[in-house]
Scaffold this motif. Structure first.
Motif, PDB file in Angstrom:
ATOM      1  N   UNK A   1       0.755  -1.239   0.095  1.00 61.96           N
ATOM      2  CA  UNK A   1       0.070  -0.107  -0.027  1.00 61.96           C
ATOM      3  C   UNK A   1       0.803   1.130   0.166  1.00 61.96           C
ATOM      4  N   UNK A   2       2.000   1.244   0.824  1.00 60.50           N
ATOM      5  CA  UNK A   2       2.713   2.313   0.970  1.00 60.50           C
ATOM      6  C   UNK A   2       3.552   2.543  -0.510  1.00 60.50           C
ATOM      7  N   UNK A   3       3.925   1.551  -1.014  1.00 53.79           N
ATOM      8  CA  UNK A   3       4.832   1.615  -2.346  1.00 53.79           C
ATOM      9  C   UNK A   3       3.924   2.220  -3.356  1.00 53.79           C
ATOM     10  N   UNK A   4       2.619   1.836  -3.553  1.00 59.33           N
ATOM     11  CA  UNK A   4       1.651   2.185  -4.587  1.00 59.33           C
ATOM     12  C   UNK A   4       1.018   3.632  -4.381  1.00 59.33           C
ATOM     13  N   UNK A   5       0.921   3.906  -3.214  1.00 57.71           N
ATOM     14  CA  UNK A   5       0.846   5.233  -2.673  1.00 57.71           C
ATOM     15  C   UNK A   5       1.887   6.307  -3.088  1.00 57.71           C
ATOM     16  N   UNK A   6       3.042   5.919  -2.883  1.00 54.06           N
ATOM     17  CA  UNK A   6       4.292   6.561  -3.252  1.00 54.06           C
ATOM     18  C   UNK A   6       4.358   6.812  -4.632  1.00 54.06           C
TER      19      UNK A   6
ATOM     20  N   UNK B   1      -4.023  16.924  -1.894  1.00 52.72           N
ATOM     21  CA  UNK B   1      -4.769  15.597  -1.879  1.00 52.72           C
ATOM     22  C   UNK B   1      -6.126  15.730  -1.687  1.00 52.72           C
ATOM     23  N   UNK B   2      -6.727  16.815  -0.937  1.00 52.24           N
ATOM     24  CA  UNK B   2      -8.358  16.806  -0.941  1.00 52.24           C
ATOM     25  C   UNK B   2      -8.797  17.359  -2.083  1.00 52.24           C
TER      26      UNK B   2
ATOM     27  N   UNK C   1       4.436  10.167  -6.826  1.00 49.23           N
ATOM     28  CA  UNK C   1       5.422  10.708  -7.679  1.00 49.23           C
ATOM     29  C   UNK C   1       5.108  10.737  -9.192  1.00 49.23           C
ATOM     30  N   UNK C   2       4.065  10.250  -9.851  1.00 53.27           N
ATOM     31  CA  UNK C   2       3.522  10.529 -10.909  1.00 53.27           C
ATOM     32  C   UNK C   2       2.763  11.729 -11.044  1.00 53.27           C
ATOM     33  N   UNK C   3       1.960  12.032  -9.807  1.00 52.28           N
ATOM     34  CA  UNK C   3       1.244  13.257  -9.925  1.00 52.28           C
ATOM     35  C   UNK C   3       2.172  14.356  -9.583  1.00 52.28           C
ATOM     36  N   UNK C   4       3.391  14.267  -9.117  1.00 45.50           N
ATOM     37  CA  UNK C   4       4.344  15.279  -8.609  1.00 45.50           C
ATOM     38  C   UNK C   4       3.837  16.042  -7.454  1.00 45.50           C
ATOM     39  N   UNK C   5       3.008  15.612  -6.804  1.00 49.78           N
ATOM     40  CA  UNK C   5       2.420  16.171  -5.499  1.00 49.78           C
ATOM     41  C   UNK C   5       2.369  15.521  -4.272  1.00 49.78           C
TER      42      UNK C   5
END
Length: 315
Positions: A33-38, A62-63, A42-46
């Motif tokens: 879960x942590x890896x996929x969130x990261x 995020x909101x 990274x893809x969103x760059x936010x």
């Protein structure tokens, strides 16, 4: 490339407020879960979350991403439903909460039938009378009785209706007397019931157009225990006809106020109004509405045979 599964995972983290809880609910390792969130960040760059010990709170970005993707995922699911063959199998996972109503086995068999037609689908069934936050606990759908959920937060579709009446054991009536008028109930010991939302059912319907305040020294949240308490003379209970029928026939319980029209209780299929409904959920809703309608009409259900058989426990 951004995956819709990772966006859905992000939603679960938001709704539980914890990586650990989200991982538990999704039956995934916390590291995954942590890896996929990261990877999503990274893809969103936010940065989507402020990480404080175990707590996860949304950043402003995020909101914004959460609010926007709720509607996007909903539109995507709607599009898939429009394009997909209605007979084609679906996958995914459904987490379903069920109040232990007498028709619990009918509901379960309808679910099993749906699974037979969709072998890629996984399902988790939770039988409980305890309050559950459906969003936080990642519950997709629930079968609940009226007054046990917040109508403002849920979409509710009636699936089952049943008669309820007052019953007591001959032993209790011999000791305490038989109530004749509605107001007589206030003088008797009633077996109270606590709803899943925490409210005690102490204003009982009398017929379909009035309510009677009752009191008692025993409060339960199990239909089976209410039945047992009434049979053993603990007081007057308000129970479904299907539950009490065989005990009335054997003389272990007496129906009270037989000349009063029985109250019609209802069970609903509910789901959160503020979360998009997955394709699996939509297909499931359609299937269960049809399956339980067949049960209500007595077609292909076997309800009476099971209730008179060896399986009589709903909790």
């Amino acid at each position: 490339m951004m995956k819709t599964e990772d966006i859905s995972l992000f939603h679960r983290i938001v709704e539980t407020g914890s990586l650990v809880e989200a991982a538990d609910l999704l039956n995934l390792p916390k590291s995954t879960v942590s890896r996929r969130l990261q990877a999503l960040e990274d893809e969103l760059k936010v940065k989507l979350f402020h990480r404080q010990s175990r707590a996860m709170t949304l950043t402003a970005s995020g909101s914004h991403f959460y609010d926007k993707t709720l509607s996007i995922l909903g539109d995507l699911e709607q599009t898939l439903m429009e394009l997909t063959d209605t007979q084609a199998e679906i996958g995914g996972h459904l987490r379903i909460l069920m109040f232990p109503v007498p028709e619990l086995l009918d509901i379960a068999n309808g679910i099993f039938e749906f699974m037979e037609h969709n072998s890629e689908l996984t399902v988790e069934l939770i039988v409980s009378t305890e309050p559950q936050d459906m969003i936080r606990n990642n519950i997709d759908l629930a079968f609940m009785v009226e007054d046990s959920f917040n109508e403002n937060e849920m979409v509710a579709r009636e699936v089952i209706s049943e008669e309820l009446h007052f019953v007591a054991s001959p032993g209790y009536l011999a000791k305490a007397g038989t109530p004749v008028l509605p107001e007589d109930l206030e003088k008797h010991n009633s077996i109270l019931f606590r709803y899943p939302n925490g409210r005690i059912f102490n204003e009982v319907p009398f017929g379909n157009d009035m309510k009677i305040a009752v009191k008692g020294n025993l409060c339960l949240n199990s239909i089976e225990l209410c039945l047992e308490a009434s049979i053993t003379g603990r007081g007057i209970a308000f129970l479904p006809t299907k539950v009490t029928r065989e005990y009335v026939e054997r003389g272990e319980l007496t129906i009270l106020f037989e000349d009063v029209e029985p109250y019609i209780g209802k069970c609903y299929l509910v789901y959160p109004s503020r979360r998009f409904i997955s394709l699996a959920s939509k297909r499931f809703i359609d299937h269960m509405m049809d399956a339980l309608e067949r049960c209500n009409l007595g077609q292909g259900c076997g309800r009476e045979e099971r209730l008179r058989g060896s399986i009589k426990s709903w909790v």
